[in-house]
Structure formats: C-alpha cells, structure tokens
Design an enzyme around this catalytic site. Structure first.
Site: not given
Length: 413
Positions: A184-185
């Site tokens: 994520h990210s």
C-alpha cells in the site's frame, strides 16, 4: 481494571516518554475472547498474502495499526468466500482459504536506527502534534530516498518475508498454494523495487560467471602487479589472503611491519578496487534495466547521471535480499510507483515488461486518491486505456459513483 500513564511522563512534545507504558487492561473471564474465535473458519490455506504498509504507523483513516487492518482483510476475505463461493464449498471444490499476514518496517526504521532521537533536538517545539506527525509519517518518503535508510527498510521487508514464509511452511508442511504480495502506498514501491531486483535463472548464471572471474586473482598476483612481491613474507606470516586484505586499514598494515610507501600503494589499490566493484555492479544493473526500459539512452548517458563510490546516493547501491519463495501476484494499492520511476528518469518500461520472478502485477487505485498514479503509460504511452472498474463485493456502487450520479455536473469534470 485500567492503569493510565502519569502526566509527568509526557515530554515537551506531549508524547509518552520511552519509559512510559501503555494502559494495561485486565478483565475477568474469556467471554469476549471466545466470541472472536471463528469456529467455522476453513483451516486449510491455499493462498498466502503478505501485506506491506506505507508511510507512518497508522494504516487507515482511523490510524489503526497494520495488524488490525490485516484482520479486516482476513475477515472480509472469509465473508466473501462464504457469500460468493458457498456452492463451491458445499461441493468440496474449494478446500482452502486466503491467509493474510502483516509485514511492518516502520518500527525498524524509527526505533532501531535511533533516527527519531536524532531528529528530536532538531524539531521546533511549536505545533508539536503536526511536527510529530511529519517526523513519523511524511519523512518516511525521504528516508526511502536515502541509501542508508532505504537499505534498512528493504532489508527488513525482504528478511521478514523470508522468515515468515519459513515459519508458515513449518506449520503448514502440506501447503501447495501460491504466495502474493500486497503493498500500500510507499509499501507498493518497496515491494516493486524488491521484486525488480530479484534475479532470474539467466541473471544467476551471469553472477556466478562474474564471481568466478573475480576469484581468479590471488595475493601473489596482486603483489606482482603492484611490484611489491618482496613483502609477501609479511602477509604470509599473518596468514593474510586476497579476501582479508580488503578488510584491512592502514593501521593493520603498519602493525605487520609494512613500510609507508607500500602501505599507501596497497591502500590506494583497495580503494580503487571497491570503486571498480561498485561501478561494475551499477553497470550490470543499468544493463538489466536498459532491457526492461526499452529506452534510447545509452549506457554511457545513464552512467553520467550516477555517482559512483562506496557511499553513493540513490537506489543503485542497495543490496536487495533474495526471496526464498515464488511470488505469483503483486497487488499495488494506492501506488506512487509510476511517479517514482519518472522521477528516477525512467521514461518507459517497454511493451514486454515483466517483473523477473513475479507473474502478475495489478495496479489498484481509487480515482480520488492523491497518492495514486497510473502505470500503463510507462508500458506503452501511445495506448490510452480506461481503468477497469472493480465491482463491489456486495454488489452496490462505489461511493464516488453514487456521488457522481447525484451531481450530473461532476461527470463533465
């Protein structure tokens, strides 16, 4: 019973001191615990997913830790299997479930390296909460661009993945399923860099060939080349080999009785040897990237933008751990990979792009996520495709589509 931390244990930034402990909660009985145990949960596992978080400790809008968010992944995954694949379960066509395990690197970066303590005296005392948030969250992006702290993050993620896979296989010796990575990210960029630097069979053969070529020169050959063969007895007395010579400093050479002139020649050779080794490693990585990038830039042009040396900058000098397992899928959630590759000077990856040891790569994003970027234009900038809409697992519309239907003017924007 609750025990709260005393106010005097807070520092000037209104944070708990390192000696302070979190409130302890003691309850009688196990009523609440028993409710959380899923009796009907499928015990067999046919797919293993590792989740790597992004910047900061909080992993969602409620700033919950990664473990809690991964629990939601596991619970939602189980509910989807029960609601959408009920017939498969009854017909015994589905014998396993998806297991999600968290991989956290934030603590290793901020606590084990001591960087937070070094930042504390540099941080202004005004707006303490915002500055604390900046130090523990936003600065993670800058830390990842530093070769020192980038190495800490990459090593932690790679080694933790290997460690948990070994533990998982020990507890599940009959596991025959596949393994996927979810980033994520910033976590997606970490996983991308890690997977991009995994060596396939062809690369491994090339590395073995290079290592064999490097190991042909011995200490006698080196001393002959430097016209210092007359001092070989000093090295033989201390059982110094060509490998251990590179670990010596000038004080070590003085202690074995080597004169000043030969000492300087050998120290200069060690320094140049490290320089050549770093340069060769960077050149090999650039050559591999040239094949994937399909760029018109030559090796010489790309070298001009690299700082060679034992303490260079950027991603090129990072040592990437070798994963001990096969990765079937890589899911990048809210990912800035495309932006980072562009900032690094990578114009495109080419139509035939493929991660060396991973079969599938999915770039998943919400249209209102300011950190998300497309990846497809790096594959082929001439082809413009609309992103595929993922259906909601409960069959309803996504929130942003509902708002668009309410406000027709939003469609034009």
């Amino acid at each position: 019973m609750l025990h709260f931390t005393q106010a005097e244990m807070l520092d000037e930034f209104a944070n708990l001191s390192s000696d302070a402990k979190r409130p302890r909660i003691v309850k009688r009985g196990i009523d609440e615990v028993s409710e959380k145990i899923e009796e009907d949960e499928i015990q067999n596992i046919d797919h293993l997913c590792f989740v790597i978080h992004g910047i900061g400790e909080g992993c969602d809008i409620k700033f919950r830790p990664l473990v809690d968010c991964v629990d939601d992944f596991r619970n939602i995954g189980s509910s989807i299997i029960e609601s959408h694949l009920k017939n498969h379960i009854e017909e015994k066509k589905l014998n396993g479930r998806v297991e999600f395990l968290p991989i956290s690197w934030h603590e290793e970066l901020h606590e084990q390296t001591g960087v937070d303590e070094r930042l504390k005296p540099l941080t202004l005392s005004s707006i303490p909460k915002l500055r604390q948030f900046s130090n523990s969250t936003i600065l993670d992006v800058l830390f990842y661009t530093s070769p020192i702290y980038c190495q800490t993050i990459i090593s932690k993620v790679g080694n933790e993945l290997n460690r948990l896979v070994r533990i998982f296989l020990k507890k599940n010796p009959y596991f025959k399923g596949t393994v996927s990575l979810i980033g994520h990210s910033l976590g997606s960029l970490i996983v991308y860099d890690l997977l991009s630097h995994q060596a396939d069979e062809e690369d491994l053969k090339e590395e073995i060939k290079v290592q064999k070529q490097k190991s042909t020169e011995n200490l006698q050959d080196l001393l002959n080349r430097l016209n210092l063969i007359e001092f070989k007895s000093l090295f033989d007395k201390e059982k110094i080999t060509i490998e251990s010579l590179r670990l010596l400093n000038e004080n070590d050479l003085t202690s074995i009785g080597l004169p000043l002139g030969p000492r300087k020649i050998i120290m200069d050779e060690i320094k140049n040897s490290m320089f050549r080794s770093d340069k060769e490693e960077i050149q090999n990585k650039i050559k591999k990237n040239l094949k994937r990038m399909n760029t018109e830039k030559s090796l010489t042009e790309l070298e001009a933008n690299c700082n060679f040396g034992t303490a260079g900058t950027g991603q090129l000098l990072i040592k990437y751990p070798k994963l001990e397992f096969k990765v079937a899928n890589f899911f990048a959630l809210g990912s800035p990979i495309g932006m980072f590759l562009t900032v690094r000077g990578q114009e495109q990856v080419g139509i035939d792009y493929k991660l060396p040891t991973c079969d599938s790569f999915f770039n998943i994003f919400h249209p209102f996520d300011p950190i998300s970027y497309r990846f497809e234009p790096l594959v082929n900038p001439d082809v413009i495709l609309k992103p595929v809409l993922m259906p909601h697992h409960k069959g309803r519309k996504r929130m942003h589509l509902v708002e668009t239907d309410r406000d027709p003017s939003a469609k034009l924007n």
